[in-house]
Design an enzyme around this catalytic site. Structure first.
Site, short mmCIF file in Angstrom:
data_model
loop_
_atom_site.label_atom_id
_atom_site.label_comp_id
_atom_site.label_asym_id
_atom_site.label_seq_id
_atom_site.Cartn_x
_atom_site.Cartn_y
_atom_site.Cartn_z
N ASN A 13 0.88 -1.17 0.00
CA ASN A 13 0.00 0.00 0.00
C ASN A 13 0.92 1.22 0.00
O ASN A 13 1.47 1.58 1.04
CB ASN A 13 -0.89 -0.03 1.25
CG ASN A 13 -1.71 1.24 1.40
OD1 ASN A 13 -1.78 2.06 0.48
ND2 ASN A 13 -2.34 1.40 2.56
N LYS A 15 0.20 4.23 -0.36
CA LYS A 15 -0.42 5.45 0.19
C LYS A 15 -0.14 6.64 -0.74
O LYS A 15 -0.09 6.45 -1.95
CB LYS A 15 0.05 5.69 1.63
CG LYS A 15 -0.10 4.42 2.48
CD LYS A 15 0.02 4.64 3.95
CE LYS A 15 -0.15 3.31 4.65
NZ LYS A 15 -0.17 3.41 6.10
N HIS A 98 -9.57 1.41 4.28
CA HIS A 98 -8.33 1.55 5.06
C HIS A 98 -8.58 2.51 6.23
O HIS A 98 -9.36 3.45 6.10
CB HIS A 98 -7.22 2.09 4.15
CG HIS A 98 -5.89 2.06 4.82
ND1 HIS A 98 -5.49 3.05 5.69
CD2 HIS A 98 -4.89 1.15 4.80
CE1 HIS A 98 -4.29 2.74 6.15
NE2 HIS A 98 -3.91 1.59 5.64
N GLU A 170 -5.90 -4.82 10.27
CA GLU A 170 -4.87 -3.81 10.52
C GLU A 170 -5.19 -3.05 11.81
O GLU A 170 -6.01 -2.11 11.79
CB GLU A 170 -4.82 -2.81 9.36
CG GLU A 170 -4.43 -3.45 8.05
CD GLU A 170 -3.76 -2.44 7.13
OE1 GLU A 170 -2.63 -2.72 6.71
OE2 GLU A 170 -4.33 -1.38 6.86
N GLY A 176 2.01 2.36 10.65
CA GLY A 176 2.97 3.45 10.50
C GLY A 176 3.64 3.87 11.81
O GLY A 176 4.28 4.91 11.88
N SER A 216 2.92 -2.08 10.31
CA SER A 216 4.36 -2.16 10.59
C SER A 216 4.95 -3.55 10.32
O SER A 216 5.90 -3.97 10.99
CB SER A 216 4.68 -1.71 12.03
OG SER A 216 4.28 -0.37 12.21
#
Ligand code: PGA
Length: 255
Positions: A13, A15, A98, A170, A176, A216
């Site tokens: 992903n 982003k 997401h 997630e 992150g 992560s």
């Protein structure tokens, strides 16, 4: 062990990262490094990178995904992109719901459901994201919450369509932040998602659904996370922007 019934899927992903020129460079590094993968490899890139990603991955084992899609086919929805547009380009996957969409752009379980249904009806494979905030984990409601997110996201999705749905667990606190869920925590929630699917669709459908972990995941921890029974792949943010790291994760999933 039912893990062998499912193909692992590693999806990057990106982003809001990489211009089309930068995307071209990253993909050219990546395609060499993942060409022998024994898992599905997907890169979910910004809309403006889709064209170059499709061109650069032609004839390779890398598939291309978008990071969202609208639920209508067309209309007055400024700045939105419909599944039909993505499909015509040759895009195969799309991330839906997401946590960054939910947190910053007002996505709800209901819009996640609409987008999932729209993606499926155009033949795209949705990667449906669910997960709890830290506060919710501390309140002890993770499993109930994630089960609810899954149930609402999948309203109206048939057992047949479930063959083309990927779910990504997630935990928001792990995205992150460098704080990965332990492999036990990831497996526990993924197993709970599978149980929810069993109640909705029965054992054999549920056992065939790919359930990823994301948050992560990196070159160091991927091996352990991906070895867990109910972790069938990963949705990778930061580490998908580095060809070497992403390739290590792809290889970990290929064992
Ligand atoms: P991260 O992001 O790997 O950078 O934590 C994962 C995601 O948001 O899909």
């Amino acid at each position: 062990m039912n893990k062998s019934l499912r193909k692992a899927v590693i999806a990057g992903n990106w982003k809001m990262n990489k211009t089309p020129a930068e995307a071209k460079v990253l993909i050219s590094e990546l395609k060499e490094k993942v060409k022998d993968a024994n898992c599905d490899v997907v890169i979910c890139v910004p809309y403006v990178d889709l064209q170059v990603a499709l061109e650069e991955t032609k004839g390779t084992n890398i598939k291309v995904g978008a990071q969202n899609c609208h639920f209508e086919k067309s209309g007055a929805f400024t700045a939105e992109v419909s599944p039909i547009m993505l499909k015509e380009m040759g895009v195969e996957y799309v991330i839906i719901g997401h946590s960054e969409r939910r947190t910053y752009f007002g996505e709800t379980d209901v819009t996640v459901n609409k987008r999932t249904l729209a993606a499926l009806s155009e033949g795209l494979i949705p990667i449906v994201c669910v997960g709890e905030y830290l506060e919710q984990r501390e309140q002890g409601v993770t499993e109930e919450l994630v089960a609810m997110q899954v149930k609402i996201a999948l309203q109206g999705v048939t057992a047949e369509q479930m063959k083309n749905v990927i779910i990504a667990y997630e935990p928001v606190w792990a995205i992150g932040t460098g704080k990965t869920a332990t492999s036990e925590q990831a497996n526990e929630v993924n197993a709970c998602i599978r149980n929810t699917l069993k109640k909705l669709y029965g054992e054999s459908v549920a056992n065939g659904v790919t359930i990823q972990y994301g948050g992560s995941m990196n070159a160091k921890n991927a091996d352990e996370l991906l070895s867990m029974e109910d972790v069938d792949g990963g949705l990778i943010g930061g580490a998908s922007l580095k060809a070497d790291d992403f390739a290590v994760i792809v290889n970990a999933a290929s064992k």
